[in-house]
Motif scaffolding. Structure first.
Motif, mmCIF file in Angstrom:
data_model
loop_
_atom_site.group_PDB
_atom_site.id
_atom_site.type_symbol
_atom_site.label_atom_id
_atom_site.label_comp_id
_atom_site.label_asym_id
_atom_site.label_seq_id
_atom_site.Cartn_x
_atom_site.Cartn_y
_atom_site.Cartn_z
ATOM 1 N N ASP A 1 0.845 -1.186 0.000
ATOM 2 C CA ASP A 1 0.000 0.000 0.000
ATOM 3 C C ASP A 1 0.884 1.241 0.000
ATOM 4 O O ASP A 1 1.812 1.359 0.799
ATOM 5 C CB ASP A 1 -0.904 0.021 1.231
ATOM 6 N N HIS B 1 -3.106 4.879 -2.944
ATOM 7 C CA HIS B 1 -4.171 5.611 -2.271
ATOM 8 C C HIS B 1 -3.787 7.092 -2.160
ATOM 9 O O HIS B 1 -2.720 7.413 -1.630
ATOM 10 C CB HIS B 1 -4.414 5.082 -0.855
ATOM 11 N N GLU C 1 -9.101 9.703 -0.194
ATOM 12 C CA GLU C 1 -9.629 8.881 0.892
ATOM 13 C C GLU C 1 -9.239 9.536 2.222
ATOM 14 O O GLU C 1 -8.252 10.268 2.289
ATOM 15 C CB GLU C 1 -9.018 7.480 0.839
ATOM 16 N N VAL D 1 -4.662 10.244 -0.112
ATOM 17 C CA VAL D 1 -5.357 10.472 1.151
ATOM 18 C C VAL D 1 -5.176 11.917 1.606
ATOM 19 O O VAL D 1 -4.236 12.604 1.200
ATOM 20 C CB VAL D 1 -4.866 9.511 2.253
ATOM 21 N N TRP E 1 0.519 5.247 0.434
ATOM 22 C CA TRP E 1 -0.369 6.313 0.881
ATOM 23 C C TRP E 1 0.248 7.654 0.487
ATOM 24 O O TRP E 1 1.307 8.024 0.990
ATOM 25 C CB TRP E 1 -0.572 6.245 2.397
#
Length: 327
Positions: free
Chosen positions: A8, A48, A68, A50, A10
């Motif tokens: 992941d 992602h 997000e 964010v 971010w």
């Protein structure tokens, strides 16, 4: 080639963020996924975007991205990248709510890699994550980062720096360089090189960010000793010059010249002369039809050998490579 579980990534953005700070690294990881699929491998990254509150966040360029909210968990083994934003270099506290700072501190402890692009370093610094570490930001903001956060060792010329699990990178496009290095850590150098080729960018660009900012080599108060000495040296770069001549020109002893220049600009007379000659050589090499030999002579280095040594030591690139890139 490594085929670990998907990581992941971010990408944290704040209001008025620099678009390429976030989208540059995002594209690198997305292209890495394309490269993996073409090789019959599973995508290595989940990307992602964010922000502290989630939802739409406007960039400096006027483009708004949909984000997000900050993840409450699942950070172990992941990568966090903080994009630069307008205003964080002036007062990061104004841009960061206390809850966001607390999240950053906890996230930095959980993720495998905590990174920043450009003025994102000020965000990490405000959270105390860079204290006692080496770091870099955009060359225009390096002095301010050092002044505001003296516990950090700011290295103004680096494209990116790793200090433990903390990574910082220079201005804007340097986020692409940083992201490619992260892909190299995960997937190996050859895979990352393939990503760079697909994106038509350097896998590892020659030299540091100083080569993109010749003004950095001569920043000075024109009324101060640094500025006056710079103005005196520029038309004389081709001549043999020693520190005694510099001191005599300003009716100072050699010792006083050293002391005053160090206090004012944290540079020695010899270092200033070298920087100005390198700046001059860079400008000359950018001209059409200029040979390396001519540039060496006109900038005061005397020989190609001396110019090559200076470029290798100060810029990390040979003159011919610099000329090929910027000529």
């Amino acid at each position: 080639m490594k085929t670990n579980p998907a990581i992941d990534v971010w990408l944290l953005v704040l209001p008025r963020f620099a678009l390429l700070d976030a989208t540059g690294p995002a594209q690198v990881f997305s292209t890495a996924n394309d490269e993996a699929r073409d090789a019959g491998l599973p995508p290595p990254y989940r990307i992602h975007m964010v922000s502290p509150d989630g939802g739409p966040v406007a960039s400096l360029s006027g483009v708004t991205v949909l984000t997000e909210p900050l993840p409450a968990g699942g950070l172990a083994g992941s990568t966090l990248i903080v994009a630069g934003a307008r205003g964080v270099e002036d007062d990061a506290g104004a841009a960061l709510a206390p809850a966001t700072v607390r999240w950053l501190v906890a996230a930095a402890d959980a993720v495998a890699r905590c990174c920043s692009v450009c003025t994102g370093a000020f965000v990490l610094a405000h959270a105390g994550l860079l204290d006692g570490r080496r770091a870099v930001t955009h060359w225009q903001d390096a002095a301010q980062l050092q002044a505001r956060h003296p516990a950090i060792t700011v290295q103004e010329d680096a494209i990116y720096i790793r200090d433990g699990t903390i990574y910082t990178s220079a201005g804007i496009a340097a986020g692409i360089d940083l992201a490619l290095s992260l892909v190299g850590e995960n997937m190996g150098r050859q895979f990352a090189l393939g990503v760079a080729k697909r994106m038509v960018v350097f896998f590892k660009r020659p030299g540091g960010q100083r080569q993109f900012s010749s003004e950095l080599l001569a920043q000075a108060d024109p009324q101060g000793l640094h500025g006056q000495l710079t103005a005196w040296l520029r038309p004389r770069l081709k001549q043999p010059i020693d520190v005694a001549q510099m001191a005599a020109a300003f009716a100072l002893s050699v010792r006083s010249l050293h002391r005053k220049l160090q206090q004012e600009a944290d540079v020695s007379p010899a270092q200033l002369l070298l920087r100005l000659r390198i700046e001059a050589a860079c400008g000359l090499l950018e001209r059409p039809g200029m040979s390396v030999k001519q540039a060496a002579s006109l900038s005061g280095f005397g020989s190609e050998y001396n110019l090559r040594r200076a470029f290798a030591a100060q810029l990390g690139v040979v003159p011919s490579d610099y000329q090929a890139r910027f000529g």
